[in-house]
Design a protein around this motif. Structure first.
Motif, PDB file in Angstrom:
ATOM      1  N   ALA A 301       0.836  -1.195   0.000  1.00  0.00           N
ATOM      2  CA  ALA A 301       0.000   0.000   0.000  1.00  0.00           C
ATOM      3  C   ALA A 301       0.870   1.245   0.000  1.00  0.00           C
ATOM      4  CB  ALA A 301      -0.909   0.017   1.218  1.00  0.00           C
ATOM      5  N   GLN A 469      -5.285   7.166  -7.541  1.00  0.00           N
ATOM      6  CA  GLN A 469      -6.661   6.742  -7.307  1.00  0.00           C
ATOM      7  C   GLN A 469      -6.685   5.293  -6.815  1.00  0.00           C
ATOM      8  OE1 GLN A 469     -10.458   5.230  -7.381  1.00  0.00           O
ATOM      9  NE2 GLN A 469      -9.814   7.313  -7.000  1.00  0.00           N
ATOM     10  N   LYS A 470      -5.819   4.444  -7.404  1.00  0.00           N
ATOM     11  CA  LYS A 470      -5.802   3.050  -6.972  1.00  0.00           C
ATOM     12  C   LYS A 470      -5.251   2.915  -5.567  1.00  0.00           C
ATOM     13  CE  LYS A 470      -5.658   0.305 -11.168  1.00  0.00           C
ATOM     14  NZ  LYS A 470      -4.863   0.784 -12.325  1.00  0.00           N
ATOM     15  N   GLU A 471      -4.327   3.807  -5.210  1.00  0.00           N
ATOM     16  CA  GLU A 471      -3.680   3.706  -3.918  1.00  0.00           C
ATOM     17  C   GLU A 471      -4.407   4.483  -2.827  1.00  0.00           C
ATOM     18  OE1 GLU A 471      -1.154   1.833  -3.077  1.00  0.00           O
ATOM     19  OE2 GLU A 471      -0.822   1.049  -5.081  1.00  0.00           O
ATOM     20  N   SER A 472      -5.373   5.292  -3.214  1.00  0.00           N
ATOM     21  CA  SER A 472      -6.104   6.064  -2.214  1.00  0.00           C
ATOM     22  C   SER A 472      -6.725   5.115  -1.201  1.00  0.00           C
ATOM     23  CB  SER A 472      -7.189   6.886  -2.908  1.00  0.00           C
ATOM     24  OG  SER A 472      -8.104   7.379  -1.963  1.00  0.00           O
ATOM     25  N   CYS A 473      -6.577   5.413   0.078  1.00  0.00           N
ATOM     26  CA  CYS A 473      -7.069   4.467   1.076  1.00  0.00           C
ATOM     27  C   CYS A 473      -8.591   4.451   1.127  1.00  0.00           C
ATOM     28  CB  CYS A 473      -6.526   4.823   2.457  1.00  0.00           C
ATOM     29  SG  CYS A 473      -7.338   6.243   3.204  1.00  0.00           S
ATOM     30  N   GLY A 474      -9.234   5.509   0.612  1.00  0.00           N
ATOM     31  CA  GLY A 474     -10.685   5.519   0.566  1.00  0.00           C
ATOM     32  C   GLY A 474     -11.358   6.203   1.733  1.00  0.00           C
ATOM     33  N   ARG A 480     -10.749  10.149  -2.410  1.00  0.00           N
ATOM     34  CA  ARG A 480     -11.338   8.940  -2.978  1.00  0.00           C
ATOM     35  C   ARG A 480     -12.177   9.253  -4.200  1.00  0.00           C
ATOM     36  NH1 ARG A 480     -14.866   7.680   0.915  1.00  0.00           N
ATOM     37  NH2 ARG A 480     -16.727   8.244  -0.245  1.00  0.00           N
ATOM     38  N   VAL A 481     -13.048  10.252  -4.080  1.00  0.00           N
ATOM     39  CA  VAL A 481     -13.958  10.553  -5.179  1.00  0.00           C
ATOM     40  C   VAL A 481     -13.351  11.560  -6.143  1.00  0.00           C
ATOM     41  CG1 VAL A 481     -16.308  11.201  -5.752  1.00  0.00           C
ATOM     42  CG2 VAL A 481     -15.829  10.235  -3.525  1.00  0.00           C
ATOM     43  N   LYS A 484     -10.884  10.156  -8.587  1.00  0.00           N
ATOM     44  CA  LYS A 484     -11.592   9.331  -9.570  1.00  0.00           C
ATOM     45  C   LYS A 484     -12.136  10.218 -10.673  1.00  0.00           C
ATOM     46  CE  LYS A 484     -15.634   8.186  -9.202  1.00  0.00           C
ATOM     47  NZ  LYS A 484     -16.986   7.830  -8.837  1.00  0.00           N
TER      48      LYS A 484
ATOM     49  N   LEU B  94     -18.976  16.010  -4.595  1.00  0.00           N
ATOM     50  CA  LEU B  94     -18.231  14.771  -4.841  1.00  0.00           C
ATOM     51  C   LEU B  94     -18.928  13.600  -4.162  1.00  0.00           C
ATOM     52  CD1 LEU B  94     -14.534  15.956  -4.377  1.00  0.00           C
ATOM     53  CD2 LEU B  94     -15.636  15.256  -6.486  1.00  0.00           C
ATOM     54  N   GLU B  98     -21.479   9.829  -5.961  1.00  0.00           N
ATOM     55  CA  GLU B  98     -21.410   8.381  -5.786  1.00  0.00           C
ATOM     56  C   GLU B  98     -22.675   7.851  -5.156  1.00  0.00           C
ATOM     57  OE1 GLU B  98     -16.996   6.774  -5.515  1.00  0.00           O
ATOM     58  OE2 GLU B  98     -17.818   7.403  -3.580  1.00  0.00           O
ATOM     59  N   LEU B 178     -19.386   5.690   2.991  1.00  0.00           N
ATOM     60  CA  LEU B 178     -18.097   5.367   3.586  1.00  0.00           C
ATOM     61  C   LEU B 178     -17.736   6.341   4.704  1.00  0.00           C
ATOM     62  CD1 LEU B 178     -16.349   4.471   0.267  1.00  0.00           C
ATOM     63  CD2 LEU B 178     -16.854   2.915   2.103  1.00  0.00           C
ATOM     64  N   ARG B 200      -9.560  -0.485  -1.696  1.00  0.00           N
ATOM     65  CA  ARG B 200      -9.218   0.927  -1.561  1.00  0.00           C
ATOM     66  C   ARG B 200      -9.517   1.653  -2.863  1.00  0.00           C
ATOM     67  NH1 ARG B 200      -3.185  -1.042  -1.376  1.00  0.00           N
ATOM     68  NH2 ARG B 200      -2.725  -1.014  -3.586  1.00  0.00           N
ATOM     69  N   GLY B 201      -9.253   2.961  -2.879  1.00  0.00           N
ATOM     70  CA  GLY B 201      -9.562   3.761  -4.057  1.00  0.00           C
ATOM     71  C   GLY B 201     -11.056   3.758  -4.310  1.00  0.00           C
ATOM     72  N   LYS B 202     -11.432   3.734  -5.548  1.00  0.00           N
ATOM     73  CA  LYS B 202     -12.865   3.804  -5.846  1.00  0.00           C
ATOM     74  C   LYS B 202     -13.567   2.489  -5.559  1.00  0.00           C
ATOM     75  CE  LYS B 202     -12.796   2.635 -10.744  1.00  0.00           C
ATOM     76  NZ  LYS B 202     -12.364   3.213 -12.016  1.00  0.00           N
ATOM     77  N   THR B 204     -13.337   0.987  -2.723  1.00  0.00           N
ATOM     78  CA  THR B 204     -13.512   0.852  -1.277  1.00  0.00           C
ATOM     79  C   THR B 204     -14.949   0.526  -0.934  1.00  0.00           C
ATOM     80  OG1 THR B 204     -11.905   2.646  -1.070  1.00  0.00           O
ATOM     81  CG2 THR B 204     -13.008   1.948   0.935  1.00  0.00           C
TER      82      THR B 204
END
Lengths: 626, 732
Positions: A301, A469-474, A480-481, A484, B94, B98, B178, B200-202, B204
């Motif tokens: 990560a 974006q893939k590594e964003s923890c969310g 996160r958004v 994207k 934002l 979603e 989330l 994680r990311g989108k 999540t």
């Protein structure tokens, strides 16, 4: 202390024997870069040669000396002769080199790269005088490629752990003052003055304190930390002892990414050796200072390179950053005062302590003292690991050390996914924290990616955003958004569907994310987009308005065709085309059928006559959009 | 008590005082400045993920979140500058990109809501009006507050399938923001850990790890996550489409003696949902699946008995109440004294129990006031009662140094006890669990001892020996407890219903009386304390708990000859079971039908605790209230009314009660502590006369396996769909 002193004496003795070797020594550069280039096979071949020819020699694996484009590097040191280095060695040239030294008793002048002696060696240049090495100031990397990273004795022989021993003789406060005087700033990216974090931690109440070495090195393509650990692990470990002593920590943890197996292995071995030599455990070298080091592997990560996420990961939780305050220096790992330092910061400490802070201030400039390692990669002639003084210009790095670019220079990207792209006008910018920040980029951990006209800037921004974006923890909404949405817009643009409003949207999104994100990952994620918008706006507009990708990278915007005037009908392209899109008899200009073309570029790359052109031909006009 | 340190801060140009350890958000809210936030919630640790609560603070770079930033003396804060407002709107845009939110921005939303005039313009998946949370949604509120009227970001529908396979609540993660509230409440408050962030990311999302179902992952179905979810992502199955409740009635859970406070949600005159009260002192809102989800379906079961019936050779005949009561009175009179017995449910209210014992003694002239407690415990009744009556309060665990649990798994019951034990273990107390299989407390235990229940008495012997200094193996878990420490023993249902429970009880008594242990008993008899206080027990008069010295009970077998031939059995809130005495005529007074195989002669429909108010006494001795939330179902009547009406026909003037208040006033006279500020009943040590090895119940020595969860004798899983899966897991 006496036990160690004896060991140091023995070590120095052994080292002297290496320097004045009676037996030939073959050094093989076998860090990950070397191994990837085939160093281990060469090592076996060396051994085979020695067996067959009944010659004896020591074969030592060393780390990465810097110029990765020259790997595999094999160095031969014959008795009474300086060490001679050979680059890009393959099976054939290896035999020639070995024969030259072992049978004919002399270096192979034509193949030799350089030598490590002081005087001239019959036309072979001095290694350190080579153009890519001369401007460098190697402090952190001083031992890399020269010692065997698996031998603590070799480290001791080159004054290893002297810095720590000096630190032990003074008070922790003195050590902090030394680091302050030296002006050391964190090398992980933020450039925060090291002594300040240490002071806060030192003054925070708490019996148990922790020192963490951040070896997560998540930036794609960055390998400075990896090289240092693989090539000179004890430098980092000694730095940990110094830092631990200064802040009053009794436990050290190396958080290293699991994707670095060789580095982990070397680290484990080195830690074991430290313990044998009494450099770890209770009351080290008879002092009040007790220290233990543990290794914690990451699990893939990027976000765990962020302080608080890293701490969460060590605590066994999901690696998600948390808000600050409280700051880790006051309440970090398991709630205790914690300092997290980058591998390079720690690797610098032994030198500062050993040679004194004034010595360190001789390098770099006011406010940006010392040196920094960089991984210089991309479309550069001489990619590799370098170390220069802070304040060196980009031009010097790219053209003097890096040997410049083959095709016209376009941009240089600094700081990885958190950094920015700088255009040609910034070539005379000095590499230091403030200058880079003022231009909209950051120093980061030291990644420098050089780009030429074959790099599409929009595609590059898209690559970095895809990564972030893939590594964003969310956890937080803006990152996160927001990332994207930025990625989607960039995908739109590279697909030829961009609109001028998109550029405004990118700026707004970038602004929102920068202001709203919780941690550094999010706050810096828009940088690649924002800087490329700033300095390469035209390229964006070309994609949007003209449906053209001038670097011929964005496939939906290019169509390949054969330039009949230049085509000689040699059929090279026909042979490599995977879909049979190019047809045509010998010696007659060929035909390219766009409907079959998958734009793999194979024909473009194989054509010697520049007869294949990639053009941004309008394939989707505003009217034809359905 | 030290005074809390106060600081002075300036918010939006106002100087206000705030407690030193507050966050800016809390301080603002205390001073009527409403900063919008989604992920922050009282009782939950602060998180800082939604970024809506950002503010400007002098001296802090950027826009810190007010929910995570503690106040400091002299801080200057601005909550509503143009930049802050813009940032909030952008963040909300934002967020909404979603989340299906077309309705929020549609021009026709008012008309649509009021008249549904527009034929559906948007799909089910894209609008608020089709969301279970419509009108109760925090996201809707915030959109209004922040003043967002349009958005330009493309909406991304994540296309998760709605998760419906697990019992009790559905999960539609397309609506999930989330915010992490569910994860925090599950991990940090409930100490369960079923929920966590995945990917994680989108990508999540939230759920149990490794793709397990909630059942498999050890979810307690406590519904805490559903309660904290700000959107309709998590919704209880029974109340999903009920909409906003008409009123909320505070009451008490009747399913076990802990007596958690429940907030009953009433819509259209029916109890459709239940929520917890985090400020309740006993359980702090940490209720279990039964109280949380198993009430509406039980109370509203289609099988609810609506009218009295009488069994004729042709089948059941409906009967008006007059006729039914006459029949009951006639049969009981004909049976004569000693010819009939009553069986009371330990889950009846105090008032019902009080009237029941008066009915038995004054109207029937008998002491045969039986209950399942006697039959279940058999010859182990005395030690059981001794332990249960003096069971310590749950918060005893909070200060324990050592905790030993025997036969306890708190996944689906006694959750306040389990969570207290987990909290104590985290704090550093030594927790040892003894159970037949894995139990939910194992992860935090010092040692989890898994052994056959037959060996549990040996383990307790080991503990006692070790504490008395007759050392056992030093490393054995039984030696973890030190004399002089505050040690708590928790006896769980699996121990109470095991074959060797007599030995377990005796050891527990020794540990309590000679080695200073505090004992907590987790048993299913909700109002056991009420039974004893009201005298609904053979040979025990009401107010027996007021006598100084021990609570003197008589061995039931000595008071009542259970082996005789009985004419009439009057079952009040209980189901005739094989252990109970046989009789010729069964009067069955309950809310739900008896299980098949049992055909009562006379059926009298009873109202339930949500329809007929009353009180109960918890295991801690607290007097708790059942409040009326809905009208009695169909023609059902409160138990006390039925008994009073039958009594009237058998003995003029007997048991004449006009209202519940009349009963309560009489109880107050007979039993001390029933009134008064403390609202607690004094508890005394229990002694039982008669042979210590009391005569065995002729129908067997009680159940040996933990019984199904029942209420008033009727199995929950026969009427509450989700309980089937729960019972399956309990018995794995």
């Amino acid at each position: 202390m006496n036990k160690l002193a004896k060991k140091i004496d023995t070590a120095k003795g052994k080292w002297d024997k290496l320097k004045d070797n009676r037996e030939p020594i073959v050094y093989v550069g076998a860090a990950s870069c070397g191994r990837a280039a085939g160093a281990l096979e060469l090592k076996e071949a060396v051994k085979a040669f020695l067996d067959e020819n009944k010659k004896s020699a020591r074969v030592i694996e060393v780390g990465c000396i810097g110029p990765c484009y020259l790997e595999p590097l094999v160095d031969i040191k014959m008795p009474g002769q300086p060490r001679v280095s050979y680059n890009n060695v393959n099976a054939k040239t290896l035999q020639m080199i070995l024969k030259s030294h072992f049978v004919n008793g002399e270096p192979h002048k034509k193949l030799a790269l350089g030598h490590f002696g002081t005087d001239d060696l019959d036309g072979i240049p001095r290694f350190w005088g080579l153009p890519m090495l001369k401007p460098q100031v190697r402090i952190v990397l001083r031992n890399c490629g020269l010692i065997d990273p698996e031998e603590i004795d070799q480290y001791l022989a080159v004054d290893g752990y002297q810095g720590f021993m000096k630190a032990l003789k003074s008070t922790p406060e003195d050590v902090i003052a030394t680091v302050r005087q030296a002006g050391l700033r964190g090398r992980g990216g933020a450039g925060f003055p090291t002594f300040r974090k240490w002071t806060v931690c030192r003054e925070s109440p708490g019996e148990q304190k922790y020192l963490i070495c951040n070896a997560d090195e998540g930036d794609p393509g960055a390998f400075m930390n990896r090289s240092l650990i693989e090539s000179d692990p004890h430098a980092v470990l000694e730095g940990m002892l110094i830092a631990g002593y200064a802040i009053g920590a009794s436990k050290g943890i190396v958080y290293i990414r699991a994707e670095y197996p060789l580095a982990i292995e070397r680290l484990k071995r080195a830690i074991g050796q430290m313990r044998e030599y009494g450099l770890l455990g209770k009351n080290i070298l008879g002092s009040d200072f007790s220290f233990e080091i543990k290794i914690k592997e990451g699990a893939g990560a990027f976000v765990c390179g962020e302080e608080t996420a890293l701490i969460g990961s060590i605590e066994g939780k999901r690696g998600m950053p948390r808000s600050r305050p409280p700051f880790p220096a006051i309440a970090g790992l398991f709630g205790a005062p914690t300092i997290i330092n980058n591998v390079e910061t720690l690797g610098t400490l032994p030198n500062i302590l050993r040679n004194g802070p004034e010595w360190y201030t001789r390098f770099g400039k006011e406010g940006n003292r010392g040196t920094k390692t960089f991984s210089l990669v991309g479309k550069i002639r001489r990619p590799g690991l370098i170390e220069v003084q802070l304040g060196t210009t980009l031009r010097e790095i790219i053209f003097d050390i890096g040997g410049g670019v083959q095709k016209p220079f376009k941009a240089i990207q600094t700081g990885g996914p958190s950094g920015g792209c700088l255009s040609e006008e910034f070539l005379d910018l000095t590499v230091d924290y403030e200058s880079l920040a003022s231009a909209g980029s950051i120093m980061g951990s030291g990644g420098l990616i050089v780009m030429d006209e074959d790099t599409c800037i929009v595609d590059l921004a898209k690559y970095f955003l895809d990564f972030t974006q893939k590594e964003s923890c969310g956890k937080c909404v803006p990152c996160r958004v927001g990332t994207k949405h930025i990625l989607e817009i960039l995908q739109k643009i590279t697909n030829g569907e961009g609109t001028p409003d998109d550029l405004l949207a990118l700026r707004t999104l970038g602004d929102t994310i920068k202001k709203g994100a919780l941690c550094g990952l999010g706050q810096t994620a828009p940088n690649p987009v924002l800087t490329t918008l700033r300095y390469f706006r035209n390229e964006y507009l070309e994609h949007i308005k003209d449906h053209r990708c001038r670097a011929t990278v964005c496939k939906p915007l290019i169509e390949y065709r054969v330039i009949k005037e230049k085509c000689t009908g040699c059929q090279s392209c026909v042979r490599v085309c995977p879909t049979g899109a190019i047809t045509g008899p010998r010696s007659e200009p060929h035909n390219l059928d766009p409907s079959k073309c998958i734009k793999c570029r194979s024909c473009y790359e194989v054509c010697r006559y520049e007869a294949i052109a990639g053009d941004a031909i309008v394939i989707r006009t505003a009217e034809s959009k359905s | 008590m030290t005074r809390e340190k106060k600081v002075t801060i300036t918010i939006d140009n106002r100087k206000v005082e705030a407690k030193a350890n507050m966050t800016i958000l809390q301080a603002a809210r205390e001073n009527d400045i409403d900063i919008p936030s989604l992920c922050a919630l009282e009782h939950l640790p602060s998180y800082g993920a939604c970024r809506l609560c950002v503010v400007e603070v002098d001296g802090i770079r950027g826009f810190p979140t007010s929910c995570t930033t503690p106040v400091e003396d002299g801080m200057v804060i601005r909550t509503d500058t143009a930049e802050v407002r813009t940032l909030r709107q952008e963040v909300l845009k934002l967020l909404l990109s979603e989340h299906p939110a077309s309705c929020l921005f549609c021009e026709e939303q008012t008309d649509c809501k009021n008249f549904q005039g527009t034929i559906r313009k948007v799909g089910v998946t894209t609008g608020c009006r089709y969301c279970p949370n419509d009108d109760m949604c925090e996201l809707q509120e915030i959109t209004k507050k922040v003043g967002l009227t349009e958005t330009s970001y493309p909406v991304y529908y994540r296309n998760f399938p709605v998760e419906k396979e697990d019992p009790f609540y559905d999960r539609d993660y397309n609506l999930c923001l989330l915010c992490g509230r569910c994860v925090r409440v599950c991990n940090d408050i409930r100490l369960n850990g079923t929920l966590s962030f995945k990917q994680r990311g989108k990508l999540t999302t939230i759920g149990p790890a490794f793709g397990r179902t909630h059942l498999e992952a050890g979810c307690e179905f406590c519904g805490a996550c559903v309660a904290v979810c700000p959107t309709g992502a998590l919704s209880a199955k029974t109340s999903k489409w009920a909409g906003k409740p008409d009123e909320i009635v505070e009451s008490t859970c009747p399913y076990c003696p802990v007596g958690c406070t429940l907030d009953l949600k009433v819509k259209g005159g029916e109890v459709v949902d239940v929520s917890a009260d985090y400020d309740s002192p006993t359980e702090h809102g940490l209720i279990c699946v039964k109280g949380r989800f198993a009430i509406p379906e039980y109370v509203l079961s289609p099988d609810r008995l609506a009218q009295p019936t009488i069994l004729k050779p042709e089948g059941h005949d409906l009967l008006p109440w007059e006729g039914a009561l006459d029949e009951a009175a006639a049969k009981l009179k004909a049976a004569g004294p000693k010819g009939s017995f009553i069986v009371v449910s330990p889950q009846l209210s105090n008032e019902d129990l009080f009237v029941a014992q008066r009915f038995a003694r004054e109207v029937l002239g008998t002491e045969a006031i039986l209950s399942p407690v006697m039959f279940d415990l058999g010859s182990d009744l005395r030690p059981f009662l001794d332990l249960a009556v003096l069971s310590e309060s749950v918060d005893t665990i909070d200060t324990a140094a050592g905790i030993l649990t025997i036969g306890l798994d708190t996944t689906y019951g006694f959750t306040p006890v389990g969570i207290a034990a987990k909290r104590a273990a985290k704090r550093g107390a030594v927790l040892v669990t003894v159970s037949a299989d894995e139990c939910n407390l194992d992860m935090l235990s010092e040692e989890a001892v898994q052994s056959d229940p037959a060996r549990w008495p040996d383990f307790m012997e080991g503990v006692m020996k070790s504490m008395s200094g007759n050392g056992t193996r030093k490393k054995a878990a039984s030696s973890f407890f030190k004399k002089g420490d505050r040690n708590v023993l928790v006896i769980g249902p699996d121990a109470i219903f095991s074959a060797k429970r007599g030995e377990i009880f005796e050891s527990a008594l020794t540990m309590r009386d000679s080695l200073g242990w505090k004992v907590i008993v987790c048993h299913p008899y909700t109002n056991l304390m009420g039974m004893l206080a009201m005298g609904a027990f053979p040979g025990l008069k009401p107010g027996g708990m007021r006598s100084d010295g021990a609570l003197k009970l008589k061995d039931p077998a000595a008071v009542v000859d259970l082996k005789q031939k009985w004419k009439v059995g009057y079952f009040i809130g209980e189901v005739p079971s094989p252990q109970m005495p046989r009789c010729d005529y069964i009067i069955y007074e309950n809310a739900l039908p008896a299980p098949s195989g049992i055909d009562p002669d006379l059926v009298l429909p009873a109202a339930l605790f949500t329809e007929a108010p009353g009180t109960t006494i918890s295991c801690e001795g607290k007097i708790l209230v059942f409040n009326k939330a809905s009208a009695p179902f169909a023609d059902s009547k409160p138990d006390w009314w039925i008994m009073s009406s039958i009594a009237e026909r058998m003995k003029k003037g007997a048991l004449k009660y006009a209202s519940l208040a009349a009963i309560q006033s009489e109880i107050r006279k007979s039993i001390p502590g029933f009134s008064g500020k403390d609202r607690r009943v004094p508890r005394k040590k229990v002694a039982m006369e008669g042979k210590t090895a009391a005569a065995r119940n002729p129908h067997g020595a009680g159940r040996v396996m933990t019984p199904f969860e029942t209420f008033r004798g009727v199995a929950l899983h026969d009427h509450v769909a989700g309980m089937k899966a729960i019972e399956e897991r309990r018995r794995k």
